[in-house]
Design an enzyme around this catalytic site. Structure first.
Site, short mmCIF file in Angstrom:
data_model
loop_
_atom_site.label_atom_id
_atom_site.label_comp_id
_atom_site.label_asym_id
_atom_site.label_seq_id
_atom_site.Cartn_x
_atom_site.Cartn_y
_atom_site.Cartn_z
N GLN A 1 1.12 -1.35 0.27
CA GLN A 1 -0.02 0.07 0.12
C GLN A 1 0.65 1.28 0.22
OE1 GLN A 1 -2.02 1.22 3.20
NE2 GLN A 1 -4.52 0.18 1.72
N LEU B 1 4.58 9.93 6.71
CA LEU B 1 3.10 9.97 7.22
C LEU B 1 1.99 11.19 7.74
CD1 LEU B 1 1.18 7.61 5.85
CD2 LEU B 1 0.56 6.99 8.56
N GLU C 1 -4.19 10.39 7.44
CA GLU C 1 -5.67 9.83 6.71
C GLU C 1 -6.70 10.82 7.63
OE1 GLU C 1 -8.49 6.57 4.77
OE2 GLU C 1 -6.32 6.62 4.89
N ARG D 1 -7.31 4.57 -0.91
CA ARG D 1 -5.67 4.45 -0.71
C ARG D 1 -5.55 4.49 -2.22
NH1 ARG D 1 -4.10 3.30 5.63
NH2 ARG D 1 -5.28 4.58 6.10
N HIS E 1 3.64 2.27 2.48
CA HIS E 1 3.08 2.32 3.97
C HIS E 1 2.51 1.09 4.71
CE1 HIS E 1 1.26 3.76 7.62
NE2 HIS E 1 -0.43 3.50 7.39
N ARG F 1 -5.24 -2.73 1.72
CA ARG F 1 -5.74 -2.24 3.32
C ARG F 1 -6.89 -1.61 3.38
NH1 ARG F 1 -4.21 0.07 7.30
NH2 ARG F 1 -2.23 1.38 6.59
#
Length: 600
Positions: free
Chosen positions: A250, A272, A275, A306, A370, A404
Site C-alpha cells: 500500500q 505519514l 488519513e 488509498r 506504508h 487495506r
C-alpha cells in the site's frame, strides 16, 4: 515486568544466555502485547510467557499509527454493523481477502474497542461522552474510533499497562535472527542482545511472531529506517512457513513531500500525514490550485480508497501539476484553528515545529510506501504451516487482500492478538510439548557460528549502501506503476545486490552496522517475493497496478503464495479463496458506500 530469569549455557564453545518458556512472543507492539495479555487472561502463568522487542519497550511501530482504529460501534451511524465493516474490507481488498479472517476482525472489534475503553484508553469523545468515530477512506459509515491523531500511541500505552498489571515478562533490544525448527515444528528462536552483543537462545513450546511488515524496503516509506524491513516474513519463510499476497504494497497517498536539500526537513521525507486530516475534511489541490480529486472520484473525493488517491496524486505529478517538492497540497485551513489543534494535535504540532501553520497554509504530500498487505500465510487462528509457530499483526497475511482499509491495521492487531492468544493458551493447557534441548542447541550453535562470521568484518561495501540501493530498486521497479519489463529488470538487479551482501563491512554485535547487515538480508529475501509475485500477477488490482495489464482479470482472483524450494529459491503457487458468509454477502449485495459530501 522485565525478564530476569535467564540462565547461561555453553553452546558450541560459546557462552550463551538461555531461557526456556512455554509461549514466546516476538514483537512488542500492539499485536504482541494483546496476545500476551490474552495468554495470561486464559490462565497461562505469566512466568511461562516472554515478550521480546527489537527496540526499547513501548517504542514499537504501533505508535506511528495515528488516525484511528475501526470497529462498528455505530456511535454516529447506528445502522452500521460488523457485516458492513466486513463488506467494506472485502470491497477495499478487491475480494482477494480471506473472508473468514476479515469476519473475525469485524466481529471482534466492537468488543475490543469497548475493552480498550474499559482499560482506560484516552479515546476522543462525543458530546454525549461516547467513543467518537470519524470517516476514513472507503468506509460506508463513521467507524474509525480515535484518540486525537495519536491513536496507536495511546493504544500501545494502554496495552503495555495492562500487560504490566498481569506481570507479563518482557525483554527489549533483542534482535531475533533465526527461528529454530525441526520436522516442521518450531523449537524456539535465536538472536542476540543489541546492547551487550551476547548471543541469546529461547526455547519455547509455542512462538507467536508479531514482528511487523515490510514497507521499509522502499525508498520513500512511512516507517523509521530500522523497522519494517521484512524481518518477520523473512524469518517465517526461512523457517518453512509460506507467504501470501506479497506483491500488494500500500502506497499511502499522503506522505510528507519535502525539500531534501534542507537538513531540517529531509528526515521527514515520506513520513505519514495521517488519513485523519482527510477524514476531518482536508482537501487535495495541485500546483494550479485545482481540487483534482473531482476528476478522479467525484463521489468519494479525497476519501476514496488509498490506491485510487495515491495514483491520482502520482498522475498529477507526472503530468506536470505537482508542487515544487514533487507532491500535491493538502489543505485543512478551512477548519478553525481550535478544531485542528483538538482533532489533529500531533500533526498540528509537527508542522508548527517546522514553521508551517496548518490553520493558515497547506502542507505538501506525496505517496509513500506504508503497509504490506501480504505476510505469513496462517489458518483462522493464526498458526502457520510450521507447528507451534503463529503470526499476527502486520506479519500475517489474509485480512487486507489487494488494498487495506484505513483503520484496519490497528484493528487487526488487537483482534488477532486476542484470538491467537486464546488459541495458544488452549494448546498449552492441552499438554506440554517437550523438546529435546540438545537438538535446539545443535541448531543454535550452527547459527551462532554464522553470526560470528558476520561480526567485525572488513568488506568492500556497507550495509547502509546496499539497503539504500535496494530501496531505490524497489521504488523504481515495484512502485506505484509496474510492468513486466521493469519487474524483471528489478529481479536481475536484485541478484547483484544479493551478491554484494557477501562482502559487507560490519562492526561488533553492539554496532548499528551489524544489525543493518542482518536487516538488509531479510529485506532482500522479502523484496524477491514482492517482485516475483508482482511479475506473476498479470493484472491490475488494488494497490498492484500494471501498466501492461490495466484491468483486473477474473481468472486471477486467487492468492499468490511463496515458499522456498529445496535449493532455497522462491517458488510460487496459487490458492483459491472461500466465499463470504451469507450475512456478509447480504451486506455486500446492499451496496453500502461512503458519501463524501456529508462532510461538506
Amino acid at each position: 515486568m522485565s525478564d530476569r530469569s535467564s540462565a547461561r549455557r555453553e553452546i558450541g564453545d560459546r557462552d550463551v544466555e538461555y531461557r526456556r518458556v512455554r509461549a514466546l512472543v516476538i514483537g512488542a507492539g500492539a499485536a504482541g502485547a494483546r496476545a500476551a495479555i490474552e495468554l495470561v487472561e486464559q490462565g497461562v502463568d505469566p512466568a511461562d510467557v516472554l515478550v521480546l522487542g527489537k527496540r526499547d519497550h513501548g517504542d514499537a511501530h504501533t505508535t506511528w499509527a495515528r488516525g484511528g482504529v475501526n470497529g462498528a460501534l455505530g456511535t454516529h451511524d447506528p445502522e452500521d454493523d460488523w457485516t458492513i465493516h466486513a463488506a467494506d474490507t472485502l470491497n477495499e481488498g478487491h475480494f482477494l481477502n480471506e473472508p473468514a479472517k476479515v469476519e473475525t476482525v469485524a466481529r471482534e472489534m466492537p468488543d475490543r474497542l469497548r475493552e480498550l475503553d474499559d482499560w482506560g484508553m484516552a479515546f476522543s469523545r462525543t458530546e454525549a461522552g461516547e467513543i467518537d468515530q470519524r470517516y476514513f477512506g472507503a468506509q460506508s459509515f463513521r467507524r474509525t474510533a480515535f484518540a486525537g491523531d495519536h491513536t496507536g500511541e495511546s493504544m500501545l500505552e494502554t496495552l503495555i499497562e495492562q500487560a504490566q498489571q498481569r506481570s507479563v515478562p518482557y525483554r527489549d533490544q533483542v534482535m531475533i535472527t533465526r527461528l529454530l525448527t525441526e520436522d516442521d515444528r518450531v523449537l524456539g528462536a535465536a538472536g542476540y542482545d543489541q546492547d551487550s552483543g551476547e548471543f541469546l537462545l529461547f526455547e519455547a513450546e509455542q512462538v507467536i511472531l508479531a514482528a511487523g511488515g515490510y514497507p521499509g524496503i522502499y525508498e520513500r516509506h512511512s516507517s523509521r529506517d530500522d523497522e519494517n524491513t521484512g524481518d518477520g516474513p523473512a524469518l517465517a519463510l526461512e523457517a518453512g512457513a509460506r507467504l501470501m499476497d506479497m506483491e500488494f504494497v500500500q502506497f499511502h497517498p499522503t506522505g510528507m513531500a519535502v525539500d531534501e536539500s534542507d537538513p531540517e526537513w529531509e528526515p521527514w521525507r515520506g513520513r505519514l500525514v495521517t488519513e485523519a486530516v482527510r477524514g476531518e475534511g482536508g482537501r487535495l489541490y495541485n500546483a494550479q490550485g485545482e481540487r483534482f480529486m473531482e476528476r478522479y472520484s467525484p463521489d468519494q473525493m479525497e476519501l476514496d480508497a488509498r490506491d485510487v488517491v495515491a495514483r491520482a496524486i502520482a498522475q498529477e505529478i507526472r503530468e506536470g501539476r505537482g508542487t515544487d517538492n514533487g507532491g500535491a497540497y493538502l489543505d485543512i485551513s478551512h477548519r478553525s484553528r481550535e478544531f485542528i489543534a483538538e482533532r489533529l494535535p500531533r500533526m498540528y504540532e509537527r508542522f508548527q515545529s517546522l514553521g508551517v501553520d496548518m490553520a493558515e497554509d497547506p502542507v505538501e504530500v506525496a505517496p509513500t510506501a506504508h503497509y504490506g498487505m501480504g505476510g505469513v500465510l496462517v489458518d483462522d487462528r493464526g498458526e502457520t504451516d510450521v507447528e507451534g509457530l503463529f503470526a499476527i499483526g502486520e506479519a500475517m497475511g489474509g485480512v487486507h487482500g489487494a488494498n487495506r482499509l484505513g483503520g484496519n491495521s490497528l484493528a487487526e492487531t488487537v483482534a488477532f492478538g486476542r484470538v491467537t492468544g486464546e488459541s495458544v493458551a488452549k494448546r498449552l493447557q492441552a499438554g506440554a510439548q517437550h523438546h529435546e534441548s540438545g537438538r535446539i542447541e545443535t541448531l543454535a550453535a550452527s547459527h551462532f557460528a554464522d553470526l560470528e562470521a558476520t561480526t567485525d568484518r572488513d568488506g568492500s561495501d556497507s550495509p547502509d549502501s546496499v539497503m539504500a540501493d535496494l530501496r531505490a530498486l524497489m521504488w523504481d521497479h515495484a512502485g506505484i506503476l509496474r510492468s513486466a519489463e521493469r519487474l524483471q529488470e528489478g529481479l536481475d538487479r536484485l541478484q547483484t545486490l544479493r551478491a554484494r551482501t557477501a562482502d559487507l563491512t560490519t562492526g561488533d554485535r553492539r554496532s548499528r552496522s551489524f544489525a543493518a547487515a542482518l536487516e538488509v538480508g531479510f529485506a532482500i529475501t522479502v523484496a524477491e517475493t514482492v517482485l516475483q509475485g508482482a511479475l506473476e500477477r498479470r493484472e491490475s488490482r488494488g494497490a498492484h497496478y500494471r501498466t501492461d495489464a490495466l484491468e483486473p482479470d477474473p481468472q486471477q482472483q486467487e492468492t499468490i503464495v511463496a515458499d522456498l524450494d529445496t535449493f532455497g529459491g522462491i517458488r510460487l503457487s496459487r490458492r483459491e479463496l472461500d466465499d463470504p458468509s451469507p450475512a456478509v454477502q447480504r451486506a455486500l449485495d446492499a451496496g453500502y458506500e461512503l458519501d463524501y459530501h456529508q462532510l461538506e
